[in-house]
Design an enzyme around this catalytic site. Structure first.
Site, mmCIF file in Angstrom:
data_model
loop_
_atom_site.group_PDB
_atom_site.id
_atom_site.type_symbol
_atom_site.label_atom_id
_atom_site.label_comp_id
_atom_site.label_asym_id
_atom_site.label_seq_id
_atom_site.Cartn_x
_atom_site.Cartn_y
_atom_site.Cartn_z
ATOM 1 N N GLU A 103 -37.041 53.064 -28.747
ATOM 2 C CA GLU A 103 -37.418 53.971 -27.617
ATOM 3 C C GLU A 103 -36.840 53.398 -26.404
ATOM 4 O O GLU A 103 -37.612 52.351 -25.522
ATOM 5 C CB GLU A 103 -38.924 54.052 -27.798
ATOM 6 C CG GLU A 103 -39.731 54.529 -28.730
ATOM 7 C CD GLU A 103 -39.863 56.142 -28.729
ATOM 8 O OE1 GLU A 103 -39.173 56.712 -28.001
ATOM 9 O OE2 GLU A 103 -40.160 56.289 -29.916
ATOM 10 N N CYS A 119 -39.921 56.140 -18.375
ATOM 11 C CA CYS A 119 -38.729 56.194 -19.158
ATOM 12 C C CYS A 119 -38.484 57.671 -18.984
ATOM 13 O O CYS A 119 -37.248 58.201 -18.912
ATOM 14 C CB CYS A 119 -38.891 56.038 -20.750
ATOM 15 S SG CYS A 119 -40.166 56.592 -21.440
HETATM 16 P P1 NAP Z 1 -36.418 45.246 -21.301
HETATM 17 O O1 NAP Z 1 -36.063 44.258 -20.068
HETATM 18 O O2 NAP Z 1 -35.615 45.604 -22.222
HETATM 19 O O3 NAP Z 1 -37.856 44.659 -21.695
HETATM 20 C C1 NAP Z 1 -38.500 45.423 -22.750
HETATM 21 C C2 NAP Z 1 -38.939 44.206 -23.942
HETATM 22 O O4 NAP Z 1 -37.875 43.815 -24.328
HETATM 23 C C3 NAP Z 1 -39.594 43.262 -23.165
HETATM 24 O O5 NAP Z 1 -40.579 42.723 -23.928
HETATM 25 C C4 NAP Z 1 -38.598 42.090 -23.111
HETATM 26 O O6 NAP Z 1 -39.215 40.568 -23.134
HETATM 27 C C5 NAP Z 1 -37.756 42.297 -24.287
HETATM 28 N N1 NAP Z 1 -36.504 41.811 -24.633
HETATM 29 C C6 NAP Z 1 -35.734 41.704 -23.419
HETATM 30 N N2 NAP Z 1 -34.264 41.206 -23.757
HETATM 31 C C7 NAP Z 1 -34.471 41.057 -25.070
HETATM 32 C C8 NAP Z 1 -33.576 40.873 -26.122
HETATM 33 N N3 NAP Z 1 -32.353 40.520 -25.827
HETATM 34 N N4 NAP Z 1 -33.876 40.863 -27.590
HETATM 35 C C9 NAP Z 1 -35.192 41.417 -27.714
HETATM 36 N N5 NAP Z 1 -36.287 41.551 -26.674
HETATM 37 C C10 NAP Z 1 -35.878 41.543 -25.599
HETATM 38 O O7 NAP Z 1 -36.884 46.497 -20.357
HETATM 39 P P2 NAP Z 1 -37.630 46.551 -19.039
HETATM 40 O O8 NAP Z 1 -36.597 46.789 -18.008
HETATM 41 O O9 NAP Z 1 -38.606 45.639 -18.880
HETATM 42 O O10 NAP Z 1 -38.267 47.990 -19.336
HETATM 43 C C11 NAP Z 1 -37.822 49.530 -18.786
HETATM 44 C C12 NAP Z 1 -36.890 49.930 -19.819
HETATM 45 O O11 NAP Z 1 -37.549 50.711 -20.672
HETATM 46 C C13 NAP Z 1 -36.159 51.342 -18.805
HETATM 47 O O12 NAP Z 1 -34.959 51.421 -19.434
HETATM 48 C C14 NAP Z 1 -37.347 52.381 -19.723
HETATM 49 O O13 NAP Z 1 -36.929 53.742 -19.651
HETATM 50 C C15 NAP Z 1 -37.357 51.787 -20.876
HETATM 51 N N6 NAP Z 1 -38.614 52.521 -21.571
HETATM 52 C C16 NAP Z 1 -38.340 53.454 -22.652
HETATM 53 C C17 NAP Z 1 -39.525 54.116 -23.214
HETATM 54 C C18 NAP Z 1 -39.223 55.039 -24.179
HETATM 55 O O14 NAP Z 1 -40.381 55.394 -24.681
HETATM 56 N N7 NAP Z 1 -38.188 55.457 -24.586
HETATM 57 C C19 NAP Z 1 -40.684 53.844 -22.607
HETATM 58 C C20 NAP Z 1 -41.024 52.923 -21.669
HETATM 59 C C21 NAP Z 1 -39.874 52.373 -21.137
HETATM 60 P P3 NAP Z 1 -39.040 39.578 -21.617
HETATM 61 O O15 NAP Z 1 -40.160 40.463 -20.649
HETATM 62 O O16 NAP Z 1 -39.645 38.531 -22.189
HETATM 63 O O17 NAP Z 1 -37.734 40.027 -21.151
#
Ligand code: NAP
Length: 456
Positions: free
Chosen positions: A228, A262
């Site tokens: 997602e 998102c």
């Molecule tokens: P993110 O940096 O990708 O973080 C999300 C999760 O992934 C966190 O737990 C993060 O851990 C972990 N993570 C980061 N790098 C990783 C890697 N290389 N391998 C595995 N896990 C990893 O995302 P964000 O910027 O915090 O969140 C916002 C994004 O989420 C936006 O793009 C938003 O649109 C999207 N989103 C999508 C939905 C949906 O349902 N489609 C819903 C909500 C949000 P750490 O915090 O420890 O880095």
């Protein structure tokens, strides 16, 4: 990234947590695997009872949990309470409906009998983001625990107290150890966990980069994954729309969660004949809002989730303006401590500019003027993302015709993209794959096992 609570209202660190050692992680995975071997054989009514208890505890603790959300990622306090409500509703929904969703599915055969039974597959690892720290977890935990899987969550590093609170609630609800496990680990540990034979499925809600990394690890290990990811949802206003309603919904759709959803209404695509009026009214609505502490109920503009998030958004906006776009209002960080960004409306955005292609995760609306609905559809689909979208028109048949041509996983008519337990949620293109919520959400991590009984 350190696992810590840093209040984005003042960027002060409140509490720090140690990451789990390799041996602690191994013990936790073992406990989860052991719990699964018991949990999978429990009758569905027993699993439903646990979910109902979790739903009830969330309601009872709503005020204190909402405060934690606001402290850790800056959500306005009223919205934090709403988040606990919908999270509780998701647990209740799967508690009420799991039995029905998991009924055997018969298949027509010429002779004898055939049916599919939905069987659990094991330990599922969810990697979750900070933007809705309870709701995102509910979406994966509730259906999987209902089906007989068990859940391990690696939550975002900036919401550790929320992460711990969810595990505590499961314990208080009577869950045996291992049914729901919080993992304090860094993102780079996910690859190793994906290799672990005891973990059978992986799910990630977050950015494209993290999603690609998880999908690669899942693929290498031949495990099912659900992603997602981000979005840049179009919000299309046709010339016969109820304009006041469209403006009110555009404001809510863009500003809810300080723009960090998102499925936020990120791209306003408005037909020429109503474009000036729409822009004028939206500008008025997004101006003069009360900035302050998100814990204060009268605050309208709180901080973003972190200093880094605010910095990144400001850079995207400044680069876009430098490339020729206009900021009708806002465009900069607010001049005060904390992770604040001015509510912003960008116009004159062209292909090649950052705002045209990238997701803007904050209170920034991109405004586009188009000559007709065909141009609106073309622009809406000129995106690598495909999560949600909205179409506004008094003519429902016309709006539906437009909606059916939008390349996203969800399109809402006369309301912004939204979420509720009974509606499937998910995207297409670079917004990910798989679905959460509804009856579809319970089918992602199951063995749809065929039983064929010969009639010969
Ligand atoms: P993110 O940096 O990708 O973080 C999300 C999760 O992934 C966190 O737990 C993060 O851990 C972990 N993570 C980061 N790098 C990783 C890697 N290389 N391998 C595995 N896990 C990893 O995302 P964000 O910027 O915090 O969140 C916002 C994004 O989420 C936006 O793009 C938003 O649109 C999207 N989103 C999508 C939905 C949906 O349902 N489609 C819903 C909500 C949000 P750490 O915090 O420890 O880095």
């Amino acid at each position: 990234m350190a696992i810590a609570t840093i209040n984005p209202f003042n960027n002060k660190e409140v509490k720090k947590f140690d990451v789990f050692s390799e041996s602690t992680i191994d013990e936790k995975v073992s406990s989860a695997d052991k719990a699964y071997n018991v949990w999978r054989d429990k009758p569905v009514e027993e699993r439903a009872k646990l979910l109902a208890k979790v739903a009830q505890l969330l309601q009872e603790k709503k005020k204190e949990l909402a405060k934690l959300i606001t402290l850790e990622m800056g959500k306005l306090i009223g919205e934090s309470e709403d988040e606990i409500d919908i999270s509780s509703a998701i647990f209740k929904y799967y508690s009420d409906n799991a039995e029905k969703f998991l009924e055997d599915k018969p298949f027509e055969v010429k002779e004898g009998k055939a049916y599919v039974r939905y069987s659990p597959i094991g330990v599922i690892l969810g990697v979750e983001p900070w933007n809705y720290p309870f709701y995102q977890v509910a979406r994966i935990a509730a259906p999987n625990i209902a089906v007989g899987n068990v859940i391990m969550i690696k939550h975002a590093s900036n919401v550790p107290q929320c992460a711990q609170a969810i595990e505590d609630i499961f314990k208080e609800a009577g869950a045996e150890e291992g049914i729901y496990t919080n993992l304090f680990v860094a993102g780079d540990k996910i690859g190793k966990l994906a290799e672990d034979e005891r973990i059978k499925g992986l799910s990630l809600t977050g950015s494209e980069k993290a999603g690609a990394s998880l999908a690669e690890a899942a693929g290498k290990n031949l495990k099912k994954s659900v992603l997602e990811l981000g979005g840049s949802d179009p919000f299309i206003v046709l010339d016969d729309a109820d304009l006041d309603n469209a403006v009110a919904q555009a404001f809510d759709g863009r500003m809810k969660n300080m723009g960090q959803s998102c499925t936020a209404a990120k791209r306003m695509i408005v037909l020429e004949s109503v474009a000036d009026e729409f822009l004028e009214k939206l500008t008025k609505k997004m101006s003069g809002l009360k900035v302050g502490n998100p814990a204060d109920e009268s605050t309208e503009i709180g901080p973003l989730s972190s200093e880094d998030a605010a910095k990144q958004l400001a850079e995207q906006v400044e680069d876009t303006v430098r490339a020729g776009a206009k900021a009708v209002i806002g465009g900069k960080r607010l001049d005060r401590e904390g992770a604040f960004m001015e509510p912003t409306i960008l116009t004159d955005i062209k292909p090649g500019m950052r705002a045209y292609h990238e997701e803007l995760f904050g209170p920034v609306a991109s405004f586009y003027r188009v000559k007709d609905e065909n141009e609106a559809i073309k622009l809406a689909n000129d995106s690598t993302f495909g999560l949600g979208g909205a179409v506004f028109s008094k003519d429902i048949a016309r709006a539906e015709k437009v909606a059916l041509q939008i390349e996203t996983g969800m399109v809402f008519i006369n309301e912004p993209t939204n979420s509720s337990p009974e509606l499937p949620f998910g995207g297409t293109k670079r917004s990910g794959y798989g679905r959460e919520l509804s009856s579809l959400g319970i089918e992602e991590f199951v063995n749809k096992k065929l039983i064929r009984i010969s009639g010969k």
